[in-house]
Design an enzyme around this catalytic site. Structure first.
Site, PDB file in Angstrom:
ATOM      1  N   ASP A  11      71.128 100.740  63.085  1.00 38.94           N
ATOM      2  CA  ASP A  11      69.930 101.104  63.842  1.00 38.94           C
ATOM      3  C   ASP A  11      70.326 102.204  64.831  1.00 38.94           C
ATOM      4  OD1 ASP A  11      67.100  99.425  64.961  1.00 38.94           O
ATOM      5  OD2 ASP A  11      67.993 101.031  66.138  1.00 38.94           O
ATOM      6  N   ASP A 105      64.415 104.418  61.592  1.00 37.99           N
ATOM      7  CA  ASP A 105      65.770 104.523  62.156  1.00 37.99           C
ATOM      8  C   ASP A 105      66.677 103.342  61.841  1.00 37.99           C
ATOM      9  OD1 ASP A 105      65.017 102.537  64.012  1.00 37.99           O
ATOM     10  OD2 ASP A 105      66.210 103.502  65.588  1.00 37.99           O
ATOM     11  N   GLU A 106      66.301 102.531  60.863  1.00 40.76           N
ATOM     12  CA  GLU A 106      67.185 101.411  60.535  1.00 40.76           C
ATOM     13  C   GLU A 106      67.222 101.132  59.043  1.00 40.76           C
ATOM     14  OE1 GLU A 106      65.818  97.483  61.802  1.00 40.76           O
ATOM     15  OE2 GLU A 106      63.846  98.347  62.108  1.00 40.76           O
TER      16      GLU A 106
HETATM   17  P1  TTP Z   1      63.779 101.313  67.868  1.00 42.33           P
HETATM   18  O1  TTP Z   1      64.994 101.268  66.998  1.00 42.33           O
HETATM   19  O2  TTP Z   1      63.088 100.022  68.154  1.00 42.33           O
HETATM   20  O3  TTP Z   1      64.161 101.940  69.282  1.00 42.33           O
HETATM   21  P2  TTP Z   1      65.148 103.120  69.642  1.00 42.33           P
HETATM   22  O4  TTP Z   1      65.899 103.612  68.457  1.00 42.33           O
HETATM   23  O5  TTP Z   1      64.412 104.160  70.409  1.00 42.33           O
HETATM   24  O6  TTP Z   1      66.140 102.426  70.679  1.00 42.33           O
HETATM   25  P3  TTP Z   1      67.332 101.388  70.378  1.00 42.33           P
HETATM   26  O7  TTP Z   1      68.568 102.069  70.838  1.00 42.33           O
HETATM   27  O8  TTP Z   1      66.993 100.198  71.215  1.00 42.33           O
HETATM   28  O9  TTP Z   1      67.298 101.094  68.919  1.00 42.33           O
HETATM   29  O10 TTP Z   1      62.702 102.290  67.272  1.00 42.33           O
HETATM   30  C1  TTP Z   1      63.056 103.497  66.618  1.00 42.33           C
HETATM   31  C2  TTP Z   1      62.086 104.594  66.947  1.00 42.33           C
HETATM   32  O11 TTP Z   1      60.768 104.214  66.577  1.00 42.33           O
HETATM   33  C3  TTP Z   1      62.008 104.901  68.437  1.00 42.33           C
HETATM   34  O12 TTP Z   1      62.968 105.870  68.831  1.00 42.33           O
HETATM   35  C4  TTP Z   1      60.599 105.373  68.605  1.00 42.33           C
HETATM   36  C5  TTP Z   1      59.811 104.696  67.520  1.00 42.33           C
HETATM   37  N1  TTP Z   1      59.017 103.599  68.089  1.00 42.33           N
HETATM   38  C6  TTP Z   1      57.677 103.828  68.379  1.00 42.33           C
HETATM   39  O13 TTP Z   1      57.153 104.916  68.119  1.00 42.33           O
HETATM   40  N2  TTP Z   1      56.960 102.815  68.944  1.00 42.33           N
HETATM   41  C7  TTP Z   1      57.500 101.594  69.258  1.00 42.33           C
HETATM   42  O14 TTP Z   1      56.798 100.712  69.788  1.00 42.33           O
HETATM   43  C8  TTP Z   1      58.879 101.371  68.958  1.00 42.33           C
HETATM   44  C9  TTP Z   1      59.519 100.046  69.285  1.00 42.33           C
HETATM   45  C10 TTP Z   1      59.586 102.401  68.378  1.00 42.33           C
HETATM   46 MG    MG Z   2      66.807 102.274  67.154  1.00 42.97          MG
END
Ligand code: TTP
Ligand code: MG
Length: 360
Positions: A11, A105-106
């Site tokens: 992720d 992103d995962e």
């Molecule tokens: P996430 O992997 O949940 O968050 P992140 O990558 O920003 O942070 P982390 O280091 O905790 O993993 O989500 C991935 C992307 O998806 C995030 O950068 C933006 C988008 N996203 C949204 O648009 N709305 C949301 O509510 C969430 C949770 C994520």
């Molecule tokens: Mg993330």
């Protein structure tokens, strides 16, 4: 020995925000959030500096400004993130052919074929992704899918965490129940109403009780917190080609008409490729004559494309190489060798030591 640790979950760290920081390094080190512009006025994500002020995904921008008046707000640019995401998944494809993309992103990888220490493997992947994209990510490795996902969230950012069989369920006991995959907001609230907040409390509930109150999902939850999850990594279907193929109601016997059709096929194909954000390396023309004789001609480009003009010119060139002696019953134009379909095998040890953010 792999020790059953066959599931790797990755992720990206603060994904949208990290991409923006790569584009504009001046943002680094300052609290920054991505979002706002596309109307809804909420944060898509916050960088880790902004998180120190309590800013997080789905928070309204006005609230973010209250909590952190000097926060920098960058408008969302999904196309940019999609492109970067494709680059990351391409790196992942070097490590496994069995990849389930779970979101932008995962992803979860089946790594049963890689006989390497799990932590070392995770570090190799992190460096490789950093080298290719400039992004950092967190990795979890475990003996099933939901635990691997949980593990990737354990040490964010830049984390690596391995959950082994002998650590479960003890390691889960202190977690809030909503950390368990399969417990959404509704289930969480219902469990809270029973006075259950932590996994240790959830572990006290019997299978019949969970089944009675939560149906099939109750059984899933009962199993998950005991480390039982039989799901395999389900490969996200990787598209091999994209094209247009049409049999005409009436055979085409004029070259000019064929060229006109080719042009409209190229337009359509370019549109479809762009819509999916993919590029084709190889353009193939297919012609079936009225005696059912079929000819295909292909051409591989130096640089992959999704531009109408390039596709049309290549198609036109290919058409010129065909001797059109008879009326044409079918025409096809296809792009293949698509950008996110490039699985390259590499040796895990085959990269230079990098000046990497993981080197402490
Ligand atoms: P996430 O992997 O949940 O968050 P992140 O990558 O920003 O942070 P982390 O280091 O905790 O993993 O989500 C991935 C992307 O998806 C995030 O950068 C933006 C988008 N996203 C949204 O648009 N709305 C949301 O509510 C969430 C949770 C994520
Ligand atoms: Mg993330």
């Amino acid at each position: 020995m792999r020790d059953d640790l066959n599931f790797l979950h990755m992720d990206l760290d603060a994904f949208f925000a990290s991409v923006e920081e790569l584009d504009n390094p001046k943002l680094k080190g300052h609290p920054m959030v991505v979002g706002g512009k596309s109307g809804r006025g909420i944060i898509t994500t916050a960088n880790y500096e902004a998180r120190k002020y309590g800013l997080h995904s789905a928070m309204p921008i006005f609230m973010a400004k209250e909590l952190c008046p000097h926060v920098i707000i960058v408008p969302t640019n999904h196309q940019k993130y999609r492109k970067k995401s494709d680059q990351v998944f391409k790196v992942m494809e070097k490590y496994s052919n069995t990849i389930e993309k779970m979101s932008i992103d995962e992803a979860c990888l089946d790594i049963s074929h890689i006989d390497e220490d799990p932590v070392k493997l995770a570090r190799y992947i992190q460096r490789d992704v950093y080298k290719e994209t400039g992004l950092t990510l967190s990795i979890g490795i475990s003996y099933n899918k939901s635990l691997a996902k949980l593990a990737s969230d354990w040490n964010k950012p830049k984390g690596v965490f391995v959950i082994r069989k002998n650590m479960v369920p003890r390691i889960l006991e202190d977690l809030p129940i909503e950390k368990i995959a399969g417990i959404g907001t509704k289930t969480k609230e219902k469990l809270n109403a029973f006075g259950v907040y932590k996994v240790s409390e959830l572990l006290q509930l019997s299978l019949p009780f969970l089944k009675k109150n939560f149906g099939k999902q109750g059984e899933v939850i009962y199993n998950r917190i005991r480390g039982v999850d039989e799901r395999a990594v389900e490969t996200t279907r990787v598209r091999k080609s994209l094209g247009i193929e049409r049999t005409f109601p009436k055979d085409i016997d004029r070259a000019s008409e064929l060229v006109k059709l080719l042009k409209s096929f190229a337009e359509e194909l370019s549109f479809d490729l762009k819509k999916r954000n993919i590029l084709g390396h190889t353009i193939t023309l297919k012609i079936k004559f009225n005696n059912f004789e079929t000819i295909t001609r292909s051409m591989t480009l130096d640089n992959p494309t999704n531009e109408f003009k390039e596709i049309y010119l290549r198609g036109y060139y290919l058409l010129r190489t065909v001797d059109i002696q008879r009326p044409v019953r079918l025409l096809g134009l296809t792009a293949s060798n698509l950008t996110d379909d490039d699985i390259v095998q590499i040796s895990l040890w085959d990269f230079n030591e990098l000046n990497s953010p993981y080197d402490k």
